[in-house]
Design a protein around this motif. Structure first.
Motif: not given
Length: 223
Positions: A157-175
């Motif tokens: 779950a932390g990995h999904v959150h990390y991908q959501s916040t550090h990806g470009r573009p990031h996905d704040p809704q999923t985070a």
């Protein structure tokens, strides 16, 4: 002069709004046409969902896999040989929770315009078909397995959150969704199961732990 200026400004705003509305209508009409040569633009995909979709797919698979493992443990302790209704209830609840989480994740992906590839789930190394779980463990070691499962679910779950916040573009809704739906709940689950492990380990260190294990199982049944 002021009324004329205000009227002109108001008319300009109306004209711009009308132009924007007509432009949007035109784009939607073209984008949603059934022509094979027209790119599909009428979907709910936005933000960085493309960057995190495969990670969510893996997390769906993990939840289904762990739900199956918990179900095996639950059935094992529900047998007439083991007869541990408390452990049966604990693992059945955890199995149902992981399965419900997988369904909720599937809804999240489809809500964001994606699709879940169930062929990938069956072919994944952590798929149900690949599941291997030793059921000859005693009650304490089964709780150790449960604690390992909960920590694995929390880490993913932390990995999904990390991908959501550090990806470009990031996905704040999923985070935000992962943080609200999974991270807080998983922290509580790790704390609870680790407490069970420590309590039962003290009981197992006694010369004759049979009565203590029985009473501990009754405690779990009442939770």
């Amino acid at each position: 002069m002021k009324p004329f200026t205000a009227l002109t400004l108001f008319a300009g705003i109306i004209a711009l709004a009308s132009a924007d509305n007509y432009a949007c209508h035109s784009n939607v009409t073209v984008g949603c046409s059934n022509s094979a040569s027209t790119p599909v633009v009428c979907h709910s995909r936005y933000g960085g969902i493309e960057n995190v979709e495969s990670t969510i797919q893996s997390y769906i698979n993990l939840n289904l896999h762990k739900s199956y493992q918990y179900l095996l443990l639950s059935s094992f302790y529900n047998s007439y040989q083991k007869n541990r209704p408390g452990f049966n209830k604990l693992y059945r609840d955890l199995s149902d929770r992981s399965f419900d989480d997988a369904i909720d994740l599937i809804k999240h992906v489809t809500r964001r315009g994606g699709q879940v590839d169930f062929r990938a789930i069956s072919q994944h190394p952590n798929s149900i078909a690949q599941s291997r779980l030793k059921l000859e463990e005693d009650e304490l070691h089964s709780l150790g397995i449960a604690l390992d499962i909960e920590k694995t679910l929390t880490a993913d779950a932390g990995h999904v959150h990390y991908q959501s916040t550090h990806g470009r573009p990031h996905d704040p809704q999923t985070a935000h969704y992962i943080e609200e739906k999974f991270l807080h709940k998983q922290a509580d689950s790790v704390r609870k199961v680790s407490g069970f492990v420590n309590d039962l380990s003290k009981i197992m260190n006694q010369p004759d732990p049979s009565l203590g294990i029985y009473l501990f199982d009754q405690y779990l049944e009442k939770q």
